[in-house]
Structures are given as structure tokens and as C-alpha cells.
Design a protein around this motif. Structure first.
Motif, PDB file in Angstrom:
ATOM      1  N   VAL A 147      43.831  42.312  39.344  1.00 45.91           N
ATOM      2  CA  VAL A 147      43.773  41.957  37.930  1.00 45.91           C
ATOM      3  C   VAL A 147      44.233  43.184  37.149  1.00 45.91           C
ATOM      4  O   VAL A 147      43.538  44.197  37.088  1.00 45.91           O
ATOM      5  CB  VAL A 147      42.349  41.560  37.504  1.00 45.91           C
ATOM      6  N   ARG A 148      45.398  43.115  36.582  1.00 43.27           N
ATOM      7  CA  ARG A 148      45.985  44.266  35.899  1.00 43.27           C
ATOM      8  C   ARG A 148      45.535  44.262  34.439  1.00 43.27           C
ATOM      9  O   ARG A 148      45.865  43.352  33.671  1.00 43.27           O
ATOM     10  CB  ARG A 148      47.503  44.213  36.012  1.00 43.27           C
TER      11      ARG A 148
ATOM     12  N   ASN B 202      44.197  48.483  37.885  1.00 38.41           N
ATOM     13  CA  ASN B 202      44.494  47.309  38.707  1.00 38.41           C
ATOM     14  C   ASN B 202      43.227  47.028  39.507  1.00 38.41           C
ATOM     15  O   ASN B 202      42.871  47.796  40.403  1.00 38.41           O
ATOM     16  CB  ASN B 202      45.685  47.595  39.625  1.00 38.41           C
ATOM     17  N   VAL B 203      42.527  45.944  39.180  1.00 38.54           N
ATOM     18  CA  VAL B 203      41.169  45.703  39.653  1.00 38.54           C
ATOM     19  C   VAL B 203      41.140  44.551  40.658  1.00 38.54           C
ATOM     20  O   VAL B 203      41.663  43.467  40.384  1.00 38.54           O
ATOM     21  CB  VAL B 203      40.230  45.372  38.475  1.00 38.54           C
ATOM     22  N   SER B 204      40.500  44.801  41.798  1.00 40.61           N
ATOM     23  CA  SER B 204      40.271  43.756  42.801  1.00 40.61           C
ATOM     24  C   SER B 204      38.776  43.666  43.067  1.00 40.61           C
ATOM     25  O   SER B 204      38.110  44.682  43.261  1.00 40.61           O
ATOM     26  CB  SER B 204      41.023  44.060  44.098  1.00 40.61           C
ATOM     27  N   VAL B 205      38.261  42.440  43.089  1.00 41.16           N
ATOM     28  CA  VAL B 205      36.833  42.193  43.283  1.00 41.16           C
ATOM     29  C   VAL B 205      36.641  41.316  44.506  1.00 41.16           C
ATOM     30  O   VAL B 205      37.331  40.300  44.671  1.00 41.16           O
ATOM     31  CB  VAL B 205      36.219  41.501  42.050  1.00 41.16           C
ATOM     32  N   ALA B 206      35.719  41.690  45.385  1.00 38.95           N
ATOM     33  CA  ALA B 206      35.374  40.885  46.554  1.00 38.95           C
ATOM     34  C   ALA B 206      33.865  40.672  46.577  1.00 38.95           C
ATOM     35  O   ALA B 206      33.092  41.629  46.477  1.00 38.95           O
ATOM     36  CB  ALA B 206      35.829  41.567  47.841  1.00 38.95           C
TER      37      ALA B 206
ATOM     38  N   THR C  55      34.239  30.902  40.440  1.00 37.43           N
ATOM     39  CA  THR C  55      35.683  30.777  40.632  1.00 37.43           C
ATOM     40  C   THR C  55      36.365  32.140  40.512  1.00 37.43           C
ATOM     41  O   THR C  55      35.910  33.028  39.766  1.00 37.43           O
ATOM     42  CB  THR C  55      36.301  29.824  39.601  1.00 37.43           C
ATOM     43  N   THR C  56      37.453  32.281  41.240  1.00 38.02           N
ATOM     44  CA  THR C  56      38.202  33.533  41.136  1.00 38.02           C
ATOM     45  C   THR C  56      38.797  33.687  39.743  1.00 38.02           C
ATOM     46  O   THR C  56      39.004  34.806  39.268  1.00 38.02           O
ATOM     47  CB  THR C  56      39.298  33.622  42.204  1.00 38.02           C
ATOM     48  N   ASP C  57      39.064  32.560  39.072  1.00 33.60           N
ATOM     49  CA  ASP C  57      39.542  32.634  37.697  1.00 33.60           C
ATOM     50  C   ASP C  57      38.470  33.240  36.789  1.00 33.60           C
ATOM     51  O   ASP C  57      38.773  34.048  35.895  1.00 33.60           O
ATOM     52  CB  ASP C  57      39.928  31.236  37.209  1.00 33.60           C
ATOM     53  N   ALA C  58      37.201  32.891  37.029  1.00 35.71           N
ATOM     54  CA  ALA C  58      36.109  33.468  36.243  1.00 35.71           C
ATOM     55  C   ALA C  58      35.973  34.967  36.517  1.00 35.71           C
ATOM     56  O   ALA C  58      35.634  35.745  35.616  1.00 35.71           O
ATOM     57  CB  ALA C  58      34.800  32.748  36.553  1.00 35.71           C
TER      58      ALA C  58
ATOM     59  N   ASN D  82      38.618  36.590  34.463  1.00 38.10           N
ATOM     60  CA  ASN D  82      38.238  36.579  33.053  1.00 38.10           C
ATOM     61  C   ASN D  82      37.147  37.605  32.765  1.00 38.10           C
ATOM     62  O   ASN D  82      37.123  38.227  31.692  1.00 38.10           O
ATOM     63  CB  ASN D  82      37.755  35.183  32.661  1.00 38.10           C
ATOM     64  N   THR D  83      36.241  37.789  33.712  1.00 39.83           N
ATOM     65  CA  THR D  83      35.172  38.781  33.540  1.00 39.83           C
ATOM     66  C   THR D  83      35.756  40.187  33.437  1.00 39.83           C
ATOM     67  O   THR D  83      35.342  40.986  32.591  1.00 39.83           O
ATOM     68  CB  THR D  83      34.178  38.704  34.704  1.00 39.83           C
ATOM     69  N   VAL D  84      36.702  40.495  34.313  1.00 40.61           N
ATOM     70  CA  VAL D  84      37.335  41.817  34.278  1.00 40.61           C
ATOM     71  C   VAL D  84      37.960  42.065  32.913  1.00 40.61           C
ATOM     72  O   VAL D  84      37.758  43.124  32.289  1.00 40.61           O
ATOM     73  CB  VAL D  84      38.381  41.942  35.396  1.00 40.61           C
ATOM     74  N   ASN D  85      38.712  41.099  32.412  1.00 45.09           N
ATOM     75  CA  ASN D  85      39.378  41.265  31.125  1.00 45.09           C
ATOM     76  C   ASN D  85      38.372  41.359  29.980  1.00 45.09           C
ATOM     77  O   ASN D  85      38.513  42.197  29.076  1.00 45.09           O
ATOM     78  CB  ASN D  85      40.348  40.108  30.880  1.00 45.09           C
ATOM     79  N   ALA D  86      37.354  40.504  30.010  1.00 44.28           N
ATOM     80  CA  ALA D  86      36.357  40.522  28.938  1.00 44.28           C
ATOM     81  C   ALA D  86      35.555  41.821  28.943  1.00 44.28           C
ATOM     82  O   ALA D  86      35.241  42.382  27.880  1.00 44.28           O
ATOM     83  CB  ALA D  86      35.431  39.314  29.072  1.00 44.28           C
ATOM     84  N   PHE D  87      35.212  42.307  30.144  1.00 43.41           N
ATOM     85  CA  PHE D  87      34.446  43.549  30.227  1.00 43.41           C
ATOM     86  C   PHE D  87      35.261  44.748  29.738  1.00 43.41           C
ATOM     87  O   PHE D  87      34.679  45.728  29.263  1.00 43.41           O
ATOM     88  CB  PHE D  87      33.955  43.776  31.660  1.00 43.41           C
ATOM     89  N   ALA D  88      36.571  44.687  29.869  1.00 44.48           N
ATOM     90  CA  ALA D  88      37.398  45.771  29.340  1.00 44.48           C
ATOM     91  C   ALA D  88      37.222  45.894  27.833  1.00 44.48           C
ATOM     92  O   ALA D  88      37.333  46.988  27.273  1.00 44.48           O
ATOM     93  CB  ALA D  88      38.870  45.534  29.687  1.00 44.48           C
TER      94      ALA D  88
END
Length: 297
Positions: A14-15, A32-36, A55-58, A61-67
Motif C-alpha cells: 500500500v503506497r 510502502n506498507v504491507s500488512v499480514a 477484507t484486504t481492501d479494509a 483503507n486503514t493504512v491510508n486513513a491512519f496516515a
């Protein structure tokens, strides 16, 4: 009968570029963020029951919102990784969250000899890496690092006295070009108050040790580099270094009637020697899951 082994899933790469316009000069963080996630997700594999699946989409979205929502944390990859990992392990079905970040450095441009307040150029010398792992029982590991840092010294490097046998053809040398591409990962036994300053301190320690160490082997230089990093940042428990030889072979110019006293070389990218080791404090605790095979080098 087949049984399900370890599983994990998430969102990769997630860039997110976070600009900080609330101060002058402006700031920038480029991740560039990867979550597992791993945990109680067997049903989705075995029966198609997705009721526990975030969902991986969520995740994206979490990464972007937390930024946005955690802007101060997003300034440094270690803190950004921590707030994300802590959030995901709040889900009862998540036993472990691992957040990997690649962070791309930018440097401020000058305008008329003065640093410009909001103009940047990408610094391509290396990539900053971070891995944050958190479990549902609140155990946390933060591992910082770099990759892609190419360094070279034109002298002060020797290699001789090595084992010789039937297949040995390498000639000993007391003066050679030594070059490598540094990959380093260091585990914070204690996370520093200023991860950015600690990163700079480790980078300076690694490069200074490489430059100033008279090398009898790349292995010896690796240990000197790792030791310098531990000295520079006392909270580091251990550092892992991977140093491939970037070979430079002297070109034979005698067919052209030319002498070549260590001036013209051919840079060969493979095959290459690969030197890897861990340097740790003698009193450091075992980092455990911080360096499990899911992350390793």
C-alpha cells in the motif's frame, strides 16, 4: 488426510505518501506498507466461511486513513508500524499482525543556495526498512533496517591466508577493491524516543566503520560495522548484516601495450560471494519472533 498449517493474509504494498503542510518548511513521508494477519482464519480455507475475515481492501483503507488520523506517527516508519499493528491486533480473531514498511528518503532541494521549504528530490542511496510484529498478548518487536546501500573502497582491503585445496584458483592479495551492497536489520530491544535520529546514527556508524576499517576479510569488516552500530545506539539488541561481494576485476590491458596498476576494472555482478552474520550484545535477550522465518534474510 490433508490438514491446514500456518496461514496468513493481508494487503501488500500500500503506497502512501503523507505530506505535512502544517509546518514551514513542509515535510514528507513516503511509505510502502504491507500488512499480514494470522490467527483464527481456518474456516475461510476449510469451508469458505468468511465471517472472521477482515477484507484486504479494509486493510488498505486503514493504512491510508491512519496516515491522516495518526499523522505524527506516520512521520516515522517505526511508529506508523506500531499504531497499525496495535489496531489490527484489537480484532479478537487476530493472533499476530506483522507490518512491513519500505520508506523512501527524500532530501530538500536548494533554491539559490538556501533549502527550499517545499521542494524535494528522491534520495536513491538506499531504502529504509521497518518490520513491526505484535501479538494479541501485547508482545511487540520493532526491527529497523536498510537495503540497497552500495559502498566501495579503493584500497585498505586485503584477502590472503585462506584455505587452499584442489579447486582453489583465487590468488591472495594485499590490496584490492572492496565493494558491497548493504542489507542490515537491527532489532530494538528498547525503542528509541527518536527513531529517525537512531536510524541516522546507525547509518553513520555502518558507513564510517566500512570506510575506516582496514579489512583483512569482508567478514571482519562486517563484524566491525555491526559492532559500531551497537555502540552508536545502545537500545539495539542485535543487528543482522548481509553483504554480497560486488566484484571488481582488474582488466588485462597488456595486449594493447598498456600497464594497468589498479586503475581499470570490470564490475561483475554474478556469481558473487555472500557474507552474512548477526552481531549481538552478549547480554541481550533472545529476540524470538522478531526474526522468525516469515521475515528473515
Amino acid at each position: 488426510m490433508p490438514v491446514l498449517g500456518h496461514t496468513q493474509y493481508g494487503k501488500a504494498e500500500v503506497r502512501v505518501v503523507r505530506l505535512f503542510r502544517d509546518t514551514d518548511p513542509h515535510g514528507i513521508a513516503d511509505h510502502n506498507v504491507s500488512v499480514a494477519l494470522s490467527g483464527d482464519f481456518a474456516d475461510t480455507h476449510l469451508s469458505g466461511d468468511n465471517s472472521r475475515v477482515l477484507t484486504t481492501d479494509a486493510i488498505k483503507n486503514t493504512v491510508n486513513a491512519f496516515a491522516k488520523e495518526h499523522g505524527d506517527a506516520a512521520r516515522t516508519p517505526e511508529m506508523f508500524g506500531l499504531v497499525l499493528a496495535r489496531h489490527f491486533t484489537e480484532l479478537p480473531q487476530v493472533a499476530r499482525a506483522r507490518v512491513n514498511l519500505e520508506t523512501y528518503p527524500w532530501r530538500r532541494l536548494d533554491a539559490g543556495g538556501v533549502p527550499h521549504p517545499h521542494a524535494f528530490a528522491r534520495d536513491g542511496s538506499h531504502v529504509r526498512t521497518t518490520t513491526v510484529t505484535r501479538t494479541a498478548d501485547d508482545a511487540e518487536w520493532v526491527v529497523s533496517g536498510i537495503r540497497g546501500l552500495t559502498v566501495l573502497k579503493t584500497t585498505d582491503s586485503e584477502f590472503h591466508g585462506f584455505l587452499t585445496e584442489r579447486y582453489t584458483t583465487l590468488a591472495p592479495t594485499d590490496d584490492r577493491v572492496m565493494a558491497t551492497e548493504v542489507t542490515a536489520q537491527w532489532w530494538h530491544g528498547t525503542l528509541p524516543d527518536d527513531p529517525d535520529a537512531a536510524h541516522v546514527a546507525v547509518l553513520d556508524a555502518l558507513t564510517s566503520a566500512f570506510a575506516g576499517h582496514h579489512s583483512l576479510a569482508l567478514q571482519q569488516t562486517l563484524f566491525a560495522m555491526g559492532s559500531a552500530a551497537l555502540t552508536a545506539v545502545p537500545g539495539i539488541g542485535e543487528i543482522r548484516l548481509s553483504l554480497p561481494n560486488k566484484h571488481h576485476f582488474l582488466v588485462d590491458l597488456s595486449p594493447f601495450g598498456l600497464d594497468n596498476p589498479g586503475e581499470v576494472f570490470h564490475a561483475d555482478d554474478r556469481p558473487y560471494g555472500l557474507i552474512e552474520a548477526t552481531v549481538r550484545r552478549d547480554d541481550t535477550p533472545d529476540p524470538g519472533d522478531a526474526f522468525d522465518p516469515g521475515q528473515g534474510w
